[in-house]
Motif scaffolding. Structure first.
Motif, PDB file in Angstrom:
ATOM      1  N   GLY A 142      11.089  -2.102   2.386  1.00 26.07           N
ATOM      2  CA  GLY A 142      10.894  -0.801   3.007  1.00 26.07           C
ATOM      3  C   GLY A 142      10.070   0.180   2.197  1.00 26.07           C
ATOM      4  O   GLY A 142       9.877   1.322   2.617  1.00 26.07           O
ATOM      5  N   THR A 143       9.579  -0.251   1.031  1.00 25.58           N
ATOM      6  CA  THR A 143       8.769   0.629   0.190  1.00 25.58           C
ATOM      7  C   THR A 143       7.293   0.267   0.357  1.00 25.58           C
ATOM      8  O   THR A 143       6.940  -0.688   1.049  1.00 25.58           O
ATOM      9  CB  THR A 143       9.160   0.497  -1.293  1.00 25.58           C
ATOM     10  N   VAL A 144       6.418   0.997  -0.328  1.00 26.85           N
ATOM     11  CA  VAL A 144       4.989   0.711  -0.240  1.00 26.85           C
ATOM     12  C   VAL A 144       4.647  -0.623  -0.886  1.00 26.85           C
ATOM     13  O   VAL A 144       3.547  -1.151  -0.693  1.00 26.85           O
ATOM     14  CB  VAL A 144       4.158   1.833  -0.901  1.00 26.85           C
ATOM     15  N   GLU A 145       5.581  -1.202  -1.656  1.00 23.83           N
ATOM     16  CA  GLU A 145       5.353  -2.494  -2.297  1.00 23.83           C
ATOM     17  C   GLU A 145       5.814  -3.666  -1.433  1.00 23.83           C
ATOM     18  O   GLU A 145       5.717  -4.815  -1.851  1.00 23.83           O
ATOM     19  CB  GLU A 145       6.066  -2.532  -3.651  1.00 23.83           C
ATOM     20  N   ASP A 146       6.314  -3.380  -0.254  1.00 20.86           N
ATOM     21  CA  ASP A 146       6.767  -4.416   0.673  1.00 20.86           C
ATOM     22  C   ASP A 146       5.594  -4.834   1.558  1.00 20.86           C
ATOM     23  O   ASP A 146       5.084  -4.018   2.341  1.00 20.86           O
ATOM     24  CB  ASP A 146       7.908  -3.872   1.538  1.00 20.86           C
ATOM     25  N   PRO A 147       5.135  -6.090   1.475  1.00 22.39           N
ATOM     26  CA  PRO A 147       3.980  -6.507   2.286  1.00 22.39           C
ATOM     27  C   PRO A 147       4.267  -6.584   3.772  1.00 22.39           C
ATOM     28  O   PRO A 147       3.340  -6.597   4.581  1.00 22.39           O
ATOM     29  CB  PRO A 147       3.649  -7.898   1.724  1.00 22.39           C
ATOM     30  N   ARG A 198      -6.809  -9.632  -0.591  1.00 20.91           N
ATOM     31  CA  ARG A 198      -6.799  -8.903   0.675  1.00 20.91           C
ATOM     32  C   ARG A 198      -6.751  -9.769   1.930  1.00 20.91           C
ATOM     33  O   ARG A 198      -6.335  -9.297   2.991  1.00 20.91           O
ATOM     34  CB  ARG A 198      -8.033  -8.003   0.759  1.00 20.91           C
ATOM     35  N   TYR A 199      -7.161 -11.020   1.837  1.00 17.97           N
ATOM     36  CA  TYR A 199      -7.296 -11.838   3.041  1.00 17.97           C
ATOM     37  C   TYR A 199      -6.553 -13.164   2.936  1.00 17.97           C
ATOM     38  O   TYR A 199      -6.931 -14.139   3.575  1.00 17.97           O
ATOM     39  CB  TYR A 199      -8.784 -12.098   3.328  1.00 17.97           C
ATOM     40  N   SER A 200      -5.484 -13.189   2.175  1.00 16.31           N
ATOM     41  CA  SER A 200      -4.749 -14.441   1.988  1.00 16.31           C
ATOM     42  C   SER A 200      -3.248 -14.250   2.128  1.00 16.31           C
ATOM     43  O   SER A 200      -2.460 -14.954   1.496  1.00 16.31           O
ATOM     44  CB  SER A 200      -5.068 -15.042   0.614  1.00 16.31           C
ATOM     45  N   ALA A 201      -2.838 -13.298   2.952  1.00 17.25           N
ATOM     46  CA  ALA A 201      -1.411 -13.050   3.134  1.00 17.25           C
ATOM     47  C   ALA A 201      -1.127 -12.638   4.575  1.00 17.25           C
ATOM     48  O   ALA A 201      -1.888 -11.876   5.170  1.00 17.25           O
ATOM     49  CB  ALA A 201      -0.940 -11.948   2.181  1.00 17.25           C
ATOM     50  N   LEU A 202      -0.036 -13.155   5.106  1.00 16.22           N
ATOM     51  CA  LEU A 202       0.435 -12.719   6.421  1.00 16.22           C
ATOM     52  C   LEU A 202       1.259 -11.459   6.209  1.00 16.22           C
ATOM     53  O   LEU A 202       2.484 -11.486   6.155  1.00 16.22           O
ATOM     54  CB  LEU A 202       1.259 -13.823   7.086  1.00 16.22           C
ATOM     55  N   ALA A 203       0.579 -10.352   6.060  1.00 10.79           N
ATOM     56  CA  ALA A 203       1.209  -9.078   5.741  1.00 10.79           C
ATOM     57  C   ALA A 203       0.775  -8.028   6.758  1.00 10.79           C
ATOM     58  O   ALA A 203      -0.295  -8.136   7.369  1.00 10.79           O
ATOM     59  CB  ALA A 203       0.828  -8.637   4.335  1.00 10.79           C
ATOM     60  N   ILE A 204       1.616  -7.003   6.932  1.00 12.26           N
ATOM     61  CA  ILE A 204       1.262  -5.916   7.850  1.00 12.26           C
ATOM     62  C   ILE A 204       1.034  -4.604   7.105  1.00 12.26           C
ATOM     63  O   ILE A 204       0.579  -3.631   7.701  1.00 12.26           O
ATOM     64  CB  ILE A 204       2.341  -5.707   8.932  1.00 12.26           C
ATOM     65  N   ASN A 205       1.356  -4.583   5.820  1.00  7.48           N
ATOM     66  CA  ASN A 205       1.145  -3.392   5.001  1.00  7.48           C
ATOM     67  C   ASN A 205      -0.280  -3.410   4.467  1.00  7.48           C
ATOM     68  O   ASN A 205      -0.614  -4.237   3.610  1.00  7.48           O
ATOM     69  CB  ASN A 205       2.151  -3.364   3.852  1.00  7.48           C
TER      70      ASN A 205
END
Length: 365
Positions: A142-147, A198-205
C-alpha cells in the motif's frame, strides 16, 4: 487530496460505526493465530493438481484458439474465442502461484509453465517473480514502494475506466517489449537497465523500478527472455510474410486483450485500494483485500486459481491455491461473527465495482 478515507468498523455494542484509518488498525492476534494454526497441514502443494489443471487449461485454451482462428462462422469464432480467453486466463494465472512456490516442491513446474504459457503468451515468469513478493512485504504493502498498489479508491472517477481500457493494449505492448526492446537492449549501451527497470514487471505502480537480476535468477531470466524474444520476432515475421494470416493474428490478439482486460477487472476488485501510502498491519492489509467465496459461482471464471480468496492469501501466502477453499472454511467456522476475518468477504463482482466507483465519487479533495 484529503486522505482520511477509512474502513467503517462497528462498535461492540452495535452503536454507530466509527471511522478508523487503515494505517491505524491494529493487528487482530486472534485472527492471525487461528488462521496460522488451522492451516499448517495445508501448506504442501499437490503436483498432480497443478499439472492436471495447467495442462487442461492449455489444451482447452489453445484448442479453442485454433477453432476461433479457422472458424467459418462468426458466431462460432466468437464463442470459441471466449472459451479460449477464459482457459488461457486460467493458465496464465498460475504465474501467481509460481511467484510464491518453493520450486523444489514442484520440480520443473516453472519451466513447464514458461514453455506452455509464459513464452507463447509473452508473459514469462520473471515478469512477476521478484515483483509480487514485494506486494506482500509488510512494510511495503500500500506504499509507494508497492509495485502492485495504487490508491484507486482515492483517485478521480475517470481513472477507473482508463485503468481497465489501457490493459487492452497489453498484447501489443508485450510484442513490442520482446520483439523490439529485447534486441535493442543488447546493442544500445545503458538501454538494458531501462528495459529491466521499467518494462520487465507486471506492475501497476508507475513509480516502481525493479532491480537488475543477479546470479541464477539472471541466468534463468536471460534464457527465458531469449526464447520469448525469438518467438515474438517469429510472430512478427510470419505475419509480415503472410505465413500467419492477418485475420488469425488479429483474433489471437483480441483474445490476448480479453485475457488482459478480465485480469485488470479482477485486479480492480482484488483490493479496496483505500490506503493513502502509510505502512499497514497485516490485519489492515487483509481488510483492504477481498474474498469472494462460494456460493458465488462466477468468481471461478474471473478470479481463477485461488484468486477469489485474495484477502485470505494475504494472511496465508504460503497456502497453495487448491487448499484455499478448505482454509477459508476452517477459519470461517472457528472465528466468532465479530472477527475482522468475516469483513473481507463479498458477494460478487458488481457490488465490488459499485463500491470502488462510489468511493472515487465521494472522496473529499
Amino acid at each position: 487530496m484529503d486522505t482520511t478515507i477509512s474502513l467503517a468498523r462497528s462498535t461492540a455494542g452495535g452503536a454507530a460505526a466509527t471511522k478508523v484509518p487503515l494505517h491505524r488498525i491494529a493487528d487482530d492476534k486472534t485472527m492471525l493465530r487461528t488462521a496460522a494454526e488451522l492451516t499448517r497441514d495445508l501448506i504442501a502443494p499437490r503436483a498432480g493438481v497443478y499439472w492436471a489443471d495447467l495442462i487442461a487449461s492449455v489444451v482447452i485454451g489453445y484448442g479453442a484458439l485454433a477453432v476461433a482462428v479457422t472458424a467459418g462462422s462468426t458466431a462460432l469464432a466468437i464463442a470459441a474465442g471466449v472459451v479460449s480467453m477464459l482457459a488461457l486466463y486460467r493458465a496464465l494465472s498460475f504465474i501467481h502461484e509460481i511467484s510464491h512456490m518453493k520450486h523444489a516442491a514442484l520440480p520443473r513446474f516453472r519451466g513447464g509453465w514458461n514453455a506452455l504459457v509464459g513464452v507463447p503468451m509473452l508473459t514469462p515468469s520473471f515478469m512477476y517473480e521478484g515483483v509480487h513478493n514485494l506486494h506482500h512485504a509488510k512494510t511495503r504493502y500500500g506504499t509507494v514502494e508497492d509495485p502492485e498498489y495504487l490508491p484507486l479508491a482515492l483517485m478521480k472517477p475517470w481513472t477507473l475506466p482508463v485503468f481497465i481500457l489501457v490493459s487492452a493494449l497489453a498484447p501489443l505492448g508485450l510484442l513490442i517489449r520482446f520483439a523490439i526492446l529485447s534486441p535493442l537492449s543488447l546493442v544500445i549501451p545503458g538501454f538494458r537497465r531501462v528495459v529491466v527497470e521499467r518494462y520487465s514487471a507486471l506492475a501497476i505502480n508507475p513509480q516502481f523500478r525493479r532491480r537488475m537480476p543477479e546470479g541464477e535468477a539472471a541466468r534463468m531470466w536471460n534464457r527465458v527472455e531469449t526464447a520469448a524474444s525469438i518467438w515474438a520476432i517469429a510472430i512478427v515475421t510470419m505475419v509480415a510474410t503472410g505465413t500467419i494470416p492477418l485475420r488469425g493474428f488479429l483474433i489471437a490478439m483480441a483474445i490476448g486483450s480479453g485475457v488482459a482486460v478480465v485480469n485488470q477487472v479482477r485486479t480492480l476488485v482484488a483490493h479496496l485500494w483505500e490506503n493513502d501510502g502509510e505502512a499497514m498491519t497485516v490485519t489492515a492489509q487483509y481488510l483492504d483485500s477481498v474474498n469472494v467465496p462460494p456460493p458465488a459461482l462466477l468468481p471461478a471464471l474471473w478470479a481463477p486459481v485461488g484468486l477469489r480468496y485474495h484477502a485470505l492469501h494475504h494472511l496465508l501466502p504460503g497456502v497453495p491455491y487448491h487448499n484455499l477453499g478448505e482454509a477459508h472454511r476452517r477459519v470461517t467456522a472457528a472465528l466468532e461473527p465479530g472477527s475482522p476475518y468475516h469483513k473481507a468477504s463479498y458477494k460478487g463482482l458488481p457490488g465490488l465495482v459499485d463500491k470502488i466507483v462510489r468511493s472515487t465519487m465521494t472522496v473529499r479533495r
